[in-house]
Motif scaffolding. Structure first.
Motif, PDB file in Angstrom:
ATOM      1  N   VAL A  33     -17.325  -7.863  17.666  1.00  0.00           N
ATOM      2  CA  VAL A  33     -16.941  -9.457  17.596  1.00  0.00           C
ATOM      3  C   VAL A  33     -16.370  -9.104  15.317  1.00  0.00           C
ATOM      4  O   VAL A  33     -15.874  -9.187  15.058  1.00  0.00           O
ATOM      5  N   LEU A  34     -17.746  -8.594  14.543  1.00  0.00           N
ATOM      6  CA  LEU A  34     -17.811  -8.147  13.972  1.00  0.00           C
ATOM      7  C   LEU A  34     -15.949  -6.857  13.375  1.00  0.00           C
ATOM      8  O   LEU A  34     -16.129  -7.087  12.124  1.00  0.00           O
ATOM      9  N   TRP A  35     -16.497  -6.028  14.255  1.00  0.00           N
ATOM     10  CA  TRP A  35     -15.111  -4.946  14.033  1.00  0.00           C
ATOM     11  C   TRP A  35     -13.517  -5.905  13.971  1.00  0.00           C
ATOM     12  O   TRP A  35     -13.078  -6.037  13.195  1.00  0.00           O
ATOM     13  N   ILE A  36     -13.642  -7.107  15.186  1.00  0.00           N
ATOM     14  CA  ILE A  36     -12.648  -7.217  15.065  1.00  0.00           C
ATOM     15  C   ILE A  36     -12.155  -9.036  13.658  1.00  0.00           C
ATOM     16  O   ILE A  36     -11.620  -8.356  12.872  1.00  0.00           O
ATOM     17  N   LEU A  37     -13.344  -8.797  13.689  1.00  0.00           N
ATOM     18  CA  LEU A  37     -13.314  -9.902  11.994  1.00  0.00           C
ATOM     19  C   LEU A  37     -12.982  -9.076  11.061  1.00  0.00           C
ATOM     20  O   LEU A  37     -12.716  -8.735  10.197  1.00  0.00           O
ATOM     21  N   THR A  38     -13.682  -7.411  10.828  1.00  0.00           N
ATOM     22  CA  THR A  38     -13.579  -6.777  10.081  1.00  0.00           C
ATOM     23  C   THR A  38     -11.910  -5.844   9.580  1.00  0.00           C
ATOM     24  O   THR A  38     -11.631  -5.685   8.377  1.00  0.00           O
ATOM     25  N   GLU A  39     -11.462  -6.251  10.787  1.00  0.00           N
ATOM     26  CA  GLU A  39      -9.869  -5.713  10.920  1.00  0.00           C
ATOM     27  C   GLU A  39      -9.136  -6.774  11.068  1.00  0.00           C
ATOM     28  O   GLU A  39      -8.252  -6.060   9.942  1.00  0.00           O
ATOM     29  N   LEU A  40      -9.415  -7.805  10.745  1.00  0.00           N
ATOM     30  CA  LEU A  40      -8.476  -9.451  10.129  1.00  0.00           C
ATOM     31  C   LEU A  40      -8.739  -8.972   8.710  1.00  0.00           C
ATOM     32  O   LEU A  40      -7.176  -9.014   8.150  1.00  0.00           O
ATOM     33  N   ALA A  41      -9.844  -9.133   8.031  1.00  0.00           N
ATOM     34  CA  ALA A  41      -9.792  -9.094   6.639  1.00  0.00           C
ATOM     35  C   ALA A  41      -8.846  -7.652   6.016  1.00  0.00           C
ATOM     36  O   ALA A  41      -8.391  -8.078   5.115  1.00  0.00           O
ATOM     37  N   ILE A  42      -9.221  -6.830   6.395  1.00  0.00           N
ATOM     38  CA  ILE A  42      -8.434  -5.319   6.265  1.00  0.00           C
ATOM     39  C   ILE A  42      -7.110  -5.886   6.438  1.00  0.00           C
ATOM     40  O   ILE A  42      -6.012  -4.773   5.266  1.00  0.00           O
ATOM     41  N   MET A  43      -6.459  -6.428   7.105  1.00  0.00           N
ATOM     42  CA  MET A  43      -4.973  -6.605   8.085  1.00  0.00           C
ATOM     43  C   MET A  43      -4.806  -7.145   6.779  1.00  0.00           C
ATOM     44  O   MET A  43      -3.260  -7.528   6.269  1.00  0.00           O
ATOM     45  N   ALA A  44      -5.156  -8.437   6.052  1.00  0.00           N
ATOM     46  CA  ALA A  44      -5.007  -9.707   5.050  1.00  0.00           C
ATOM     47  C   ALA A  44      -4.877  -8.434   3.536  1.00  0.00           C
ATOM     48  O   ALA A  44      -3.729  -9.174   3.755  1.00  0.00           O
ATOM     49  N   THR A  45      -6.035  -7.768   3.965  1.00  0.00           N
ATOM     50  CA  THR A  45      -5.680  -7.230   2.504  1.00  0.00           C
ATOM     51  C   THR A  45      -4.467  -6.037   2.356  1.00  0.00           C
ATOM     52  O   THR A  45      -3.613  -5.967   1.386  1.00  0.00           O
ATOM     53  N   ASP A  46      -3.709  -5.885   3.595  1.00  0.00           N
ATOM     54  CA  ASP A  46      -2.878  -4.863   3.690  1.00  0.00           C
ATOM     55  C   ASP A  46      -1.339  -5.972   3.492  1.00  0.00           C
ATOM     56  O   ASP A  46      -0.226  -5.788   3.207  1.00  0.00           O
ATOM     57  N   ILE A  47      -1.594  -7.298   3.778  1.00  0.00           N
ATOM     58  CA  ILE A  47      -0.123  -7.509   4.185  1.00  0.00           C
ATOM     59  C   ILE A  47       0.006  -7.514   1.810  1.00  0.00           C
ATOM     60  O   ILE A  47       1.680  -8.120   1.423  1.00  0.00           O
ATOM     61  N   ALA A  48      -1.274  -8.448   1.707  1.00  0.00           N
ATOM     62  CA  ALA A  48      -0.937  -8.227   0.000  1.00  0.00           C
ATOM     63  C   ALA A  48       0.016  -6.598   0.037  1.00  0.00           C
ATOM     64  O   ALA A  48       0.547  -6.934  -1.584  1.00  0.00           O
ATOM     65  N   GLU A  49      -0.133  -5.418   0.004  1.00  0.00           N
ATOM     66  CA  GLU A  49      -0.040  -4.264  -0.911  1.00  0.00           C
ATOM     67  C   GLU A  49       1.801  -4.058   0.009  1.00  0.00           C
ATOM     68  O   GLU A  49       2.397  -3.709  -0.755  1.00  0.00           O
ATOM     69  N   VAL A  50       1.626  -4.302   1.694  1.00  0.00           N
ATOM     70  CA  VAL A  50       2.968  -4.356   2.149  1.00  0.00           C
ATOM     71  C   VAL A  50       4.119  -5.713   0.631  1.00  0.00           C
ATOM     72  O   VAL A  50       5.054  -4.727   0.049  1.00  0.00           O
ATOM     73  N   ILE A  51       3.263  -6.699   0.546  1.00  0.00           N
ATOM     74  CA  ILE A  51       4.397  -7.178  -0.494  1.00  0.00           C
ATOM     75  C   ILE A  51       4.642  -6.785  -1.996  1.00  0.00           C
ATOM     76  O   ILE A  51       5.309  -6.702  -2.665  1.00  0.00           O
ATOM     77  N   GLY A  52       3.371  -6.366  -1.923  1.00  0.00           N
ATOM     78  CA  GLY A  52       3.234  -5.265  -3.833  1.00  0.00           C
ATOM     79  C   GLY A  52       4.481  -4.699  -4.065  1.00  0.00           C
ATOM     80  O   GLY A  52       5.148  -4.326  -4.767  1.00  0.00           O
ATOM     81  N   ALA A  53       3.642  -3.371  -2.510  1.00  0.00           N
ATOM     82  CA  ALA A  53       4.957  -1.963  -2.793  1.00  0.00           C
ATOM     83  C   ALA A  53       6.356  -2.812  -2.509  1.00  0.00           C
ATOM     84  O   ALA A  53       7.191  -2.010  -3.265  1.00  0.00           O
ATOM     85  N   ALA A  54       6.350  -3.980  -1.690  1.00  0.00           N
ATOM     86  CA  ALA A  54       8.553  -4.496  -1.093  1.00  0.00           C
ATOM     87  C   ALA A  54       8.375  -4.417  -2.361  1.00  0.00           C
ATOM     88  O   ALA A  54      10.173  -4.112  -2.371  1.00  0.00           O
ATOM     89  N   ILE A  55       8.151  -5.631  -3.075  1.00  0.00           N
ATOM     90  CA  ILE A  55       9.354  -6.416  -4.234  1.00  0.00           C
ATOM     91  C   ILE A  55       8.718  -5.275  -5.830  1.00  0.00           C
ATOM     92  O   ILE A  55      10.010  -5.264  -5.819  1.00  0.00           O
ATOM     93  N   ALA A  56       7.864  -4.201  -5.722  1.00  0.00           N
ATOM     94  CA  ALA A  56       8.235  -3.416  -6.537  1.00  0.00           C
ATOM     95  C   ALA A  56       9.529  -2.583  -6.316  1.00  0.00           C
ATOM     96  O   ALA A  56       9.873  -2.060  -7.956  1.00  0.00           O
ATOM     97  N   LEU A  57       9.733  -2.314  -5.126  1.00  0.00           N
ATOM     98  CA  LEU A  57      11.055  -1.336  -5.033  1.00  0.00           C
ATOM     99  C   LEU A  57      12.502  -1.750  -4.539  1.00  0.00           C
ATOM    100  O   LEU A  57      13.017  -1.204  -5.821  1.00  0.00           O
ATOM    101  N   TYR A  58      11.502  -3.487  -4.879  1.00  0.00           N
ATOM    102  CA  TYR A  58      12.750  -4.432  -5.025  1.00  0.00           C
ATOM    103  C   TYR A  58      13.507  -3.988  -6.436  1.00  0.00           C
ATOM    104  O   TYR A  58      14.872  -4.271  -6.779  1.00  0.00           O
ATOM    105  N   LEU A  59      12.057  -4.558  -7.285  1.00  0.00           N
ATOM    106  CA  LEU A  59      12.654  -5.076  -8.989  1.00  0.00           C
ATOM    107  C   LEU A  59      12.677  -3.250  -9.354  1.00  0.00           C
ATOM    108  O   LEU A  59      14.050  -3.932 -10.228  1.00  0.00           O
ATOM    109  N   LEU A  60      12.169  -2.248  -9.273  1.00  0.00           N
ATOM    110  CA  LEU A  60      12.637  -0.958  -9.832  1.00  0.00           C
ATOM    111  C   LEU A  60      14.161  -0.421  -9.329  1.00  0.00           C
ATOM    112  O   LEU A  60      14.974   0.424  -9.900  1.00  0.00           O
ATOM    113  N   PHE A  61      14.543  -0.296  -8.385  1.00  0.00           N
ATOM    114  CA  PHE A  61      15.597   0.230  -6.949  1.00  0.00           C
ATOM    115  C   PHE A  61      16.021  -0.859  -7.400  1.00  0.00           C
ATOM    116  O   PHE A  61      18.257  -0.010  -5.992  1.00  0.00           O
ATOM    117  N   HIS A  62      16.742  -2.120  -6.562  1.00  0.00           N
ATOM    118  CA  HIS A  62      17.532  -3.410  -6.300  1.00  0.00           C
ATOM    119  C   HIS A  62      17.484  -2.700  -4.615  1.00  0.00           C
ATOM    120  O   HIS A  62      18.801  -3.033  -4.544  1.00  0.00           O
TER     121      HIS A  62
END
Length: 492
Positions: A77-106
């Motif tokens: 149970v605790l493993w699944i909960l922690t995995e979800l938290a890491i994936m939630a953090t990963d969503i912010a990283e995906v959005i940040g990196a994707a937007i940076a690529l869009y802004l820098l290189f169109h």
């Protein structure tokens, strides 16, 4: 010799999830929330000290230590909960990196999102060059972020007196009024706290603190390692505090008050290009060259890649610790990144036919809402960490938490747990949009209260299992000592 692990941990305190909360907090409340950044950083230093100490003294990371003291079902149970938290953090990283690529290189956003999947190739390369080189790369990326924001804030000529005053804690920071641009001071404070103290950092630090050679038969060598690891962590987290402070100062001093209507990464990039939003002539002159906005996007990309490295390392730690499952680093990264990319792609595709502002707002809302999982997972890393480092059975009399650390630790854990749970109703209401109806607010409250009860019940189960595990470990230690004593008597 001892420096490096602290940098990997500090990355989590300045990832893309921190950016909009700090800048928006500055826009809305000037320097008032500086004290919240300071308090969050001090709590982070305390928790990371305990995490490093646990790893060094017990020779187990936090996931292994929890699993060794709890039942198999709770561990899953605790493993699944922690995995979800890491994936939630990963969503912010995906959005940040994707937007940076869009802004820098169109590069179109959909393509940029897919490109972030291929950072797995970067991870594959890094695993071949050695752990110390990974630490060096992370430090270089941190310095890129720091230099960018120091440069932008220096040009803005901020009110240093106001900054120093803002560092003094005030009851105003947790008040429900005034409401500015849909945000109250307590919402701003909870946003900063939620984006700053994250559960995966505790697992990561307890693991990477063991990467240095230690003679565990020499208590003085163990004590020396704990001391220098604490210095390393505190120095690196001080850099994270400076970066987060600079982000808030940007919101106050770089932009005119209330000028940033769109707090998403798109909006901030555009605001750094728009001379009408900037606070003084020097900034306006530099903004005309495009340097301010370009540097912002570069820092965003660096932040996203840094968080990618540490997020992958943490995922490996919790998977092996909780469920004893080994997987190649690149394979795990590919799976978790593909899962994290799905909601971002859905969000981009659903808004592709709408206005650019609608697309930006949707991505920003997704990033903010993804952080809700962190409110669930944080108590389940903090509380076991505190209980185990408080215990002489786990740590020995010399390395268990002293009275001051114990008191501060309990105050921090209880306060953060309370604030995270207190913020849940508003966080759930955020899923219904910026202006939820009364019925939607009531629904959000019901869902939040059910989740709060579930969290408290799961916490009670965790504490019960940990106490049982601690008693079992104490009996095992006693039996081992008696066996050793009997063996010595036979030899004599």
């Amino acid at each position: 010799m001892y420096s490096g692990p602290g940098a990997l941990v500090a990355v989590g305190y300045m990832d893309p999830g921190n950016w909009s909360t700090s800048i928006t907090g500055g826009q809305n409340f000037q320097y008032m929330l500086m004290s919240i950044i300071l308090i969050s950083s001090l709590i982070a230093m305390l928790l990371q000290y305990m995490a490093a100490k646990l790893g060094i003294v017990s020779q187990m990371d936090l996931a292994q230590a929890i699993r060794a003291r709890t039942s198999k079902s709770l561990g899953i149970v605790l493993w699944i909960l922690t995995e979800l938290a890491i994936m939630a953090t990963d969503i912010a990283e995906v959005i940040g990196a994707a937007i940076a690529l869009y802004l820098l290189f169109h590069i179109p956003l959909v393509v940029s999102v897919f490109i972030t999947v291929f950072d797995v190739l970067l991870l594959l390369l890094l695993t071949k060059i050695g752990f110390r080189k990974i630490e060096a790369i992370v430090v270089c990326l941190i310095m890129v972020i720091l230099v960018v924001f120091v440069y932008q804030v220096a040009l803005s000529n901020p009110d240093w007196g106001g900054i120093l005053t803002g560092l003094i804690p005030s009851a105003k920071t947790v008040s429900s009024a005034p409401q500015i641009n849909g945000m109250t001071p307590i919402q701003g404070s909870l946003g900063i706290i939620g984006a700053t103290v994250m559960p995966h950092n505790l697992y990561l630090h307890s693991a990477v603190s063991q990467t240095r050679e230690i003679d565990h038969n020499d208590e003085e060598d163990v004590a020396r390692t704990v001391r220098f690891s604490t210095w390393d962590s505190n120095i690196q987290l001080s850099f994270a505090f400076v970066v987060n402070s600079l982000l808030l100062i940007m919101g106050v001093a770089v932009f005119k008050s209330g000028a940033v209507k769109d707090p998403s990464f798109f909006g901030l990039f555009q605001a750094l290009n728009d001379t009408s939003t900037l606070s003084n002539g020097v900034l306006i002159g530099v903004a005309k060259t495009g340097i301010l906005s370009t540097l912002f996007a570069v820092a965003l990309l660096a932040s996203g890649q840094n968080s990618t490295i540490t997020g992958t390392l943490t995922g490996q730690v919790i998977m092996e610790g909780f469920v004893h499952m080994k997987m190649p680093l690149w394979a795990r990264r590919l799976i978790t990144r593909l899962i994290s990319v799905v909601p971002v792609l859905i969000c981009v595709l659903m808004t592709s036919g709408k206005s650019a502002i609608a697309e930006h707002e949707a991505l920003n809302t997704l990033m903010n809402n993804s952080q809700v999982f962190l409110a669930f997972a944080l108590p389940f890393s903090m509380l076991p960490l505190l209980l185990m480092t408080d215990s002489a059975v786990e740590m020995g009399d010399r390395f268990k938490n002293g009275l001051v650390v114990k008191i501060l630790g309990w105050i921090s854990v209880l306060a953060l747990t309370f604030l995270n749970l207190k913020g849940l109703p508003d966080a759930i209401a955020g899923f219904f949009g910026d202006n939820p109806s009364n019925s939607q607010i009531n629904t959000a409250n019901i869902i939040a209260y059910i989740l709060i009860v579930a969290v408290l019940a799961l916490l009670a189960w965790t504490i019960y299992d940990l106490q049982r595990g601690n008693k079992r470990f104490a009996l095992q230690q006693q039996a081992a000592k008696e066996k050793e004593a009997a063996s010595n008597d036979e030899r004599n």
